[in-house]
Design a protein around this motif. Structure first.
Motif, short mmCIF file in Angstrom:
data_model
loop_
_atom_site.label_atom_id
_atom_site.label_comp_id
_atom_site.label_asym_id
_atom_site.label_seq_id
_atom_site.Cartn_x
_atom_site.Cartn_y
_atom_site.Cartn_z
N ASP A 256 0.86 -1.18 0.00
CA ASP A 256 0.00 0.00 0.00
C ASP A 256 0.89 1.23 0.00
O ASP A 256 1.92 1.25 0.68
CB ASP A 256 -0.88 -0.03 1.27
CG ASP A 256 -2.10 0.86 1.17
OD1 ASP A 256 -1.92 2.08 0.98
OD2 ASP A 256 -3.23 0.35 1.30
N ASP A 261 -2.46 1.27 6.46
CA ASP A 261 -2.72 -0.12 6.10
C ASP A 261 -1.50 -0.90 6.58
O ASP A 261 -0.43 -0.80 6.01
CB ASP A 261 -2.89 -0.25 4.58
CG ASP A 261 -3.27 -1.66 4.17
OD1 ASP A 261 -3.45 -2.52 5.06
OD2 ASP A 261 -3.38 -1.89 2.95
N THR A 298 -9.27 -2.36 6.96
CA THR A 298 -9.52 -2.06 5.55
C THR A 298 -10.63 -2.98 5.05
O THR A 298 -11.00 -3.94 5.73
CB THR A 298 -8.28 -2.35 4.68
OG1 THR A 298 -8.00 -3.76 4.70
CG2 THR A 298 -7.06 -1.58 5.17
N ARG A 301 -9.46 -7.56 0.50
CA ARG A 301 -9.02 -7.34 -0.89
C ARG A 301 -8.57 -8.64 -1.50
O ARG A 301 -7.70 -9.32 -0.94
CB ARG A 301 -7.86 -6.36 -0.91
CG ARG A 301 -8.23 -5.03 -0.32
CD ARG A 301 -7.02 -4.22 0.05
NE ARG A 301 -7.43 -2.92 0.57
CZ ARG A 301 -6.59 -1.97 0.93
NH1 ARG A 301 -5.29 -2.17 0.84
NH2 ARG A 301 -7.05 -0.82 1.39
N LYS A 317 -8.20 -6.27 -5.41
CA LYS A 317 -9.57 -5.88 -5.76
C LYS A 317 -10.40 -5.97 -4.49
O LYS A 317 -10.53 -7.05 -3.91
CB LYS A 317 -10.09 -6.86 -6.80
CG LYS A 317 -11.40 -6.48 -7.42
CD LYS A 317 -11.72 -7.48 -8.53
CE LYS A 317 -13.02 -7.28 -9.23
NZ LYS A 317 -14.09 -6.64 -8.54
N GLU A 432 -10.17 4.54 0.33
CA GLU A 432 -9.35 3.48 -0.28
C GLU A 432 -9.29 3.76 -1.78
O GLU A 432 -10.33 3.76 -2.44
CB GLU A 432 -9.95 2.10 -0.02
CG GLU A 432 -10.01 1.73 1.45
CD GLU A 432 -10.18 0.22 1.66
OE1 GLU A 432 -9.91 -0.58 0.75
OE2 GLU A 432 -10.62 -0.14 2.79
N THR A 433 -8.10 3.98 -2.28
CA THR A 433 -7.91 4.34 -3.68
C THR A 433 -7.19 3.22 -4.42
O THR A 433 -6.15 2.75 -3.97
CB THR A 433 -7.05 5.63 -3.77
OG1 THR A 433 -7.69 6.65 -3.02
CG2 THR A 433 -6.87 6.08 -5.20
N TYR A 434 -7.76 2.81 -5.54
CA TYR A 434 -7.18 1.72 -6.35
C TYR A 434 -6.96 2.24 -7.76
O TYR A 434 -7.90 2.70 -8.40
CB TYR A 434 -8.13 0.52 -6.41
CG TYR A 434 -8.39 -0.09 -5.05
CD1 TYR A 434 -7.69 -1.21 -4.62
CD2 TYR A 434 -9.32 0.48 -4.18
CE1 TYR A 434 -7.91 -1.76 -3.36
CE2 TYR A 434 -9.54 -0.06 -2.92
CZ TYR A 434 -8.84 -1.17 -2.52
OH TYR A 434 -9.05 -1.71 -1.27
N GLY A 438 -5.66 -2.03 -9.54
CA GLY A 438 -5.33 -2.40 -8.15
C GLY A 438 -3.85 -2.69 -7.92
O GLY A 438 -3.47 -3.25 -6.91
N VAL A 441 -2.24 1.19 -4.80
CA VAL A 441 -3.32 1.34 -3.82
C VAL A 441 -2.88 2.35 -2.76
O VAL A 441 -1.71 2.40 -2.38
CB VAL A 441 -3.62 -0.03 -3.16
CG1 VAL A 441 -4.65 0.11 -2.05
CG2 VAL A 441 -4.11 -1.03 -4.20
N ASN A 442 -3.83 3.14 -2.31
CA ASN A 442 -3.56 4.03 -1.18
C ASN A 442 -4.73 3.96 -0.20
O ASN A 442 -5.89 4.11 -0.60
CB ASN A 442 -3.38 5.48 -1.65
CG ASN A 442 -3.10 6.41 -0.49
OD1 ASN A 442 -3.96 6.67 0.35
ND2 ASN A 442 -1.88 6.91 -0.42
N THR A 443 -4.41 3.72 1.04
CA THR A 443 -5.43 3.73 2.09
C THR A 443 -5.11 4.87 3.04
O THR A 443 -4.02 4.91 3.59
CB THR A 443 -5.41 2.40 2.86
OG1 THR A 443 -5.48 1.33 1.93
CG2 THR A 443 -6.58 2.31 3.83
#
Ligand code: FRU
Length: 470
Positions: A256, A261, A298, A301, A317, A432-434, A438, A441-443
């Motif tokens: 991540d 995360d 989170t 995934r 995902k 949560e960015t995908y 994927g 990813v950034n949380t």
């Protein structure tokens, strides 16, 4: 309701404890339609303290039923640190009487004598857990020896466990989950960042060429100026005894690109490889303005392996609610000068749980904002970097590190150029960015004092907003 917070920040579809503190996800097991999740937990305060395991179950990984505390600190052996769970099919441990038991393996952390050892507990009803009378099952005098992750060893046809031991990972095997023998270790030369390893996991995934590649997850404690606690992973092979890296990367591989995360591990017993992590950072998590609870997980995934720039990497995902995605209209472009303008789209947000998709032809800038002037900014820079900027996203003065530049702007290079698809899932206090299927990813947690009401896209492309499907 929040007691120390500005408002109720409790997410709607991410796991949180009813009260008190949680950190790492533990003992995650899937059995007969039920997902079991345990969490490192301190019930008496919203800060880290003597560790228990809190237990919850779910049928959809989005809504959790609290089952109270499953494991309590032991007066002699110590706190209950992180660990894992399995269904002992065939009752190899002999700990089941009427039914194959669920067996949890965890670290007993003796903070008086400063040593960590591995223990087990078992349950037939999956609610009440009995610590094994012969604990610890792996005795030691190590200061940092923790977070056992048990898995079925398909090569030796027995149980294996990977345990972090200071700056290496150790492997043990067993036929009965009780008697363990050491079979190998990893990391003497491969732990290039040099931090203390925590919360390992080891499992195989199928690479695009059909071969089997083993993934070793290694949460790593690094000092804050070096990015804090981050999750790395290594790709290689497992011969039944030990893990060997066969696909070293040019740069460390991180799970991540955000700070929220950590300690993520996968579920035992599922037909997919599902990862879930603690969505906070130890650097500032304790001070978060969320009231009577502190800490969240989170989304789960699903993991796969893909190839990017000639290197294998993990793709994720998330399991999310279903959203009805609808494109929003373009508005007046932003005029830069008499010759140039930037296309702009804008839409109202449907509440505090939503999905945003950006399909962009190139660099873009996405903002979630409210009337108070608070804004979370997510962009793809002209240098092809994903930038998540929470400098103005909401309350941040509760902790000097959260308030600092160090943890406010996160930048991660993309592995490709050209069109980009970004999916952002937002749930009250967590974004949560995908991106790129994927692979990036950034949380990030954010604390807007009022819900964001508007999404704005600057750049050529399509902005869609999704509200939860009914
Ligand atoms: C990771 C960790 C683990 C340990 C637990 C204690 O966040 O430090 O290594 O078992 O938290 O709560």
């Amino acid at each position: 309701m929040a007691t120390k917070g500005n408002r109720d920040f409790r997410p709607l579809t991410h796991y949180t404890p009813p009260y008190g503190w949680i950190n790492d996800p533990n003992g995650m097991v899937y059995e007969d339609g039920i997902w079991h999740l345990f969490a490192q937990h301190y019930p008496d305060d919203t800060k880290w303290g003597p560790m228990h395991w809190r237990h919850a179950t779910s049928t959809d990984l989005l809504h959790w039923k609290d089952l109270g505390i499953a494991l309590y600190p032991d007066e002699e052996l110590g706190y209950i640190f992180s660990g894992s769970g399995v269904i002992d099919a065939g009752n190899t441990s002999g700990l089941g009487v009427d039914r194959d038991p669920m067996v949890l393996m965890y670290t007993h952390a003796d903070v008086v004598n400063n040593r960590q050892q591995q223990s087990i507990a078992f349950s037939e009803d999956r609610v009440h857990f009995t610590p094994y009378a012969g604990n610890p099952v792996i005795a030691s005098n190590e200061v940092n020896f923790r977070d056992p992750k048990v898995f079925k060893n398909p090569i030796l046809n027995c149980w294996s466990v990977v345990i972090s031991c200071d700056k290496v990972m150790e492997f043990y095997a067993s036929d009965d989950l009780i008697h363990w023998r050491k079979t190998g270790e990893f990391g003497r030369t491969e732990n290039r960042l040099g931090g203390i390893f925590e919360c390992p996991d080891l499992f195989p995934l199928t690479a695009p060429d059909g071969s089997q590649v083993w993934v070793l997850l290694a949460s790593t404690a690094l000092p804050a100026p070096f990015g804090g606690f981050r999750m790395q992973y290594f790709l290689g092979e497992f011969d039944g005894n030990t893990f060997r890296e066969t696909h070293p990367a040019r740069l460390p591989r991180f799970v991540d690109s955000g700070y929220d995360d950590y300690a993520a591990v996968t579920f035992f017993g599922a037909d997919r490889r599902l990862l879930m992590g603690w969505a906070e950072a130890i650097a500032y998590g304790e001070d978060g303005p969320t009231g009577e609870f502190c800490g969240l997980m989170t989304y789960a995934r699903e993991l796969s392996l893909v190839e990017l720039n000639g290197e294998l990497c993990l793709a994720m995902k998330p399991v999310t609610p279903d959203f009805d995605l609808k494109p929003v209209p373009e508005i007046e472009p932003l005029q830069l000068n008499f010759r140039q303008s930037i296309p702009r789209s804008e839409g109202a947000l449907p509440g505090e749980l939503f999905h945003i998709r950006v399909e962009a032809e190139g660099p873009f800038n996405l903002t979630l904002s409210n009337d108070r002037g608070e804004a979370l900014n997510i962009s793809l820079s002209t240098e092809q970097k994903l930038v998540v900027d929470r400098t103005k996203a909401g309350v941040r003065d509760f902790n000097p590190l959260f308030n600092s530049g160090l943890f406010s702007v996160m930048t991660a290079p993309r592995g490709q150029f050209g069109p980009a698809v970004l999916d952002l899932y937002f749930d009250r206090m967590i974004a949560e960015t995908y991106m790129d299927g994927g692979t990036l990813v950034n949380t990030s947690v954010v604390f807007p004092q009022e819900p964001y009401t508007k999404a704005t896209l600057l750049g050529k492309g399509r902005l869609s907003i999704g509200s939860p499907a009914l």
